[in-house]
Motif scaffolding. Sequence first.
Motif, PDB file in Angstrom:
ATOM      1  N   ASP A 177       0.837  -1.207   0.000  1.00 22.65           N
ATOM      2  CA  ASP A 177       0.000   0.000   0.000  1.00 22.65           C
ATOM      3  C   ASP A 177       0.871   1.256   0.000  1.00 22.65           C
ATOM      4  N   ARG A 178       1.906   1.269   0.833  1.00 19.89           N
ATOM      5  CA  ARG A 178       2.793   2.434   0.897  1.00 19.89           C
ATOM      6  C   ARG A 178       3.527   2.637  -0.428  1.00 19.89           C
ATOM      7  N   PHE A 179       3.901   1.542  -1.059  1.00 25.73           N
ATOM      8  CA  PHE A 179       4.580   1.613  -2.353  1.00 25.73           C
ATOM      9  C   PHE A 179       3.661   2.235  -3.402  1.00 25.73           C
ATOM     10  N   ALA A 180       2.402   1.778  -3.453  1.00 31.40           N
ATOM     11  CA  ALA A 180       1.446   2.304  -4.429  1.00 31.40           C
ATOM     12  C   ALA A 180       1.177   3.791  -4.192  1.00 31.40           C
ATOM     13  N   ARG A 181       1.022   4.182  -2.925  1.00 30.66           N
ATOM     14  CA  ARG A 181       0.789   5.596  -2.620  1.00 30.66           C
ATOM     15  C   ARG A 181       1.992   6.450  -3.023  1.00 30.66           C
ATOM     16  N   SER A 182       3.191   5.904  -2.840  1.00 28.54           N
ATOM     17  CA  SER A 182       4.410   6.636  -3.209  1.00 28.54           C
ATOM     18  C   SER A 182       4.480   6.843  -4.713  1.00 28.54           C
ATOM     19  N   LEU A 183       4.151   5.799  -5.483  1.00 30.95           N
ATOM     20  CA  LEU A 183       4.151   5.910  -6.943  1.00 30.95           C
ATOM     21  C   LEU A 183       3.141   6.953  -7.411  1.00 30.95           C
ATOM     22  N   LEU A 184       1.951   6.893  -6.855  1.00 31.31           N
ATOM     23  CA  LEU A 184       0.897   7.833  -7.264  1.00 31.31           C
ATOM     24  C   LEU A 184       1.308   9.280  -6.945  1.00 31.31           C
ATOM     25  N   ALA A 185       1.873   9.470  -5.765  1.00 28.94           N
ATOM     26  CA  ALA A 185       2.287  10.820  -5.381  1.00 28.94           C
ATOM     27  C   ALA A 185       3.339  11.363  -6.346  1.00 28.94           C
ATOM     28  N   TYR A 201      14.220   5.605  -8.368  1.00 33.20           N
ATOM     29  CA  TYR A 201      13.511   4.490  -8.990  1.00 33.20           C
ATOM     30  C   TYR A 201      11.992   4.636  -8.864  1.00 33.20           C
ATOM     31  N   ILE A 202      11.508   5.277  -7.800  1.00 30.81           N
ATOM     32  CA  ILE A 202      10.059   5.483  -7.628  1.00 30.81           C
ATOM     33  C   ILE A 202       9.518   6.359  -8.753  1.00 30.81           C
ATOM     34  N   GLU A 203      10.252   7.429  -9.063  1.00 37.00           N
ATOM     35  CA  GLU A 203       9.818   8.314 -10.144  1.00 37.00           C
ATOM     36  C   GLU A 203       9.878   7.591 -11.492  1.00 37.00           C
ATOM     37  N   GLU A 204      10.911   6.780 -11.692  1.00 40.65           N
ATOM     38  CA  GLU A 204      11.047   6.030 -12.948  1.00 40.65           C
ATOM     39  C   GLU A 204       9.853   5.093 -13.154  1.00 40.65           C
ATOM     40  N   ILE A 205       9.519   4.337 -12.114  1.00 42.25           N
ATOM     41  CA  ILE A 205       8.432   3.358 -12.252  1.00 42.25           C
ATOM     42  C   ILE A 205       7.091   4.068 -12.377  1.00 42.25           C
ATOM     43  N   ALA A 206       6.903   5.131 -11.630  1.00 44.05           N
ATOM     44  CA  ALA A 206       5.650   5.896 -11.741  1.00 44.05           C
ATOM     45  C   ALA A 206       5.459   6.395 -13.170  1.00 44.05           C
TER      46      ALA A 206
END
Length: 560
Positions: A177-185, A201-206
């Motif tokens: 859940d925290r991972f998904a919220r981080s990607l969306l943000a 990497y979070i920005e890349e995957i998002a």
Amino acid sequence: MTPAELAQSLHAVLTGLVAHGAVALSAEDLPQEIVVERPRQREHGDWATNVALQLGKKAGMTPRDLAALVAARLAAEPGIAKVDVAGPGFLNITLEAAAAGRLAQAIVEAGPAYGTNDALAGERINLEFVSANPTGPIHIGGARWAAVGDSLARLMQACGAEVTREYYFNDHGAQIDRFARSLLARARGQEAPEDGYGGAYIEEIASRVVADAVAAGEPDPTHLADDAAQEIFRARGVALMFDEIKATLHTFGVDFDVYYHEASLHESGAVEHAIARLRELGHVYESEGATWLRTTEFGDDKDRVIVKSDGDAAYIAGDLAYYLDKRERGFDRAIIMLGADHHGYIGRMMAMCAAFGDTPWVNLEILIGQMVNLVKGGEPVRMSKRAGTVVTIDDLIEAVGVDAGRYGLARSSADSAIDLDLDLLASRSNDNPVYYVQYAHARTANIARNAADLGVRREDGFDPSLLDHPSESALLGKLAEFPRVVAQGAELREPHRVARYLEELAGVYHKWYDQQRRVVPFGEEEVSDGHRTRLWLNDATRTVLANGLGLLGVSAPERM
């Protein structure tokens, strides 16, 4: 004569003494396997055994007296030069040069099979390792388990086991859940939540999630309501992250047979099935609105909640289901590799194993690995360019390559913290252990090429009695130890024994080479059986170095 052949001769001698009534033992008293090892001091002989110390009391005589009886008969065996009784009853055995030298031919002819055994034949083993959460790249601790786990799998397979490499895919729970919220943000240009994940990497995957959706003709998920958008980022983000993890592991030479999804345990009814089984066995009870497992009956410090009062399954419920699933898939043994922060986890897991009617440390084993610290320029390397807060397996591969990375992580006992010197592992020097071993293999290959160019061919002659130089005796003795090292490495779950052995073997080989025990003729010298026989020894060393490096998942280069 190999250690196994010598052990067979010792067993035959003891059997003869029993049959003739020379000792008050029965055939059942004799050990099935007699341990034969190199003596600590080389001048004491080629091999030593303490079998007389093991059997003396049972035979009603002093170990020295029993050793004397064995020595007298063993000395008459073909290939034995002499047998001495030492100390309280040790047997020190010296082989004739020809008997010792025949090992070189045996190794070359065995090839990749040299060092293997059937000690674990018939065992089905599930080896679970790495299993990092799919919320970011694999950190350096996971890289250690990748190197050690894959090497351990290779070792156990070399001992006859059927090994399944398994990755437990944590795709259920709060961290996802925290991972998904981080990607969306990040996709919306916002900062990640305080309890979320950071790093480039979070920005890349998002960005990839958005691009993939748009390319498929779907709405931009950032424009959807939060719940719908988060679900898309959860499903696609986790899949993308896990694809990256698998690709990185493959680059590192590690591929898994099974990727097991944690979510499937909760979706398939496996959790309810496991709880029902334990309830049938009488180990489950209800209290305070929750469902409990009586783990204290099996050595745990407290009973464990498996279904909370709100009806949600506790984390251990997934462990129960996963372990039972492994056993029902037919595995005799489940081995799990965990990080140092899971040490307190062992008691409840072993209690769980016992609650199912299994034997802790037999049907279930837990290996705990310690921390890895990277050092460069004498200073700790603390952060990754991409992951931000941790150093990743990709950083290691970029810094030193796959071979040096795997070898460096596998050459130390996993239960010890290590400092990995990146400058050393990237260097082409004898101080670099992987370079030292690989260079020894390349040297054996180079000698073989030169020998072929000058007409030295193994098949034209082999006289093992010519391998009579002390450096050749030392090299043969070290080569003979390899099967025991493989067997012990698998039994003790310690692949680092193979790496340390290879470094010793490389050192002994280099000393032999430096003694000018020539494989190729010098000047106008004619090719002789001496050259051919030493080529057998050179190629036997090449075989063992390649076999050992293969067990560590490290290449054996022909040229360097």
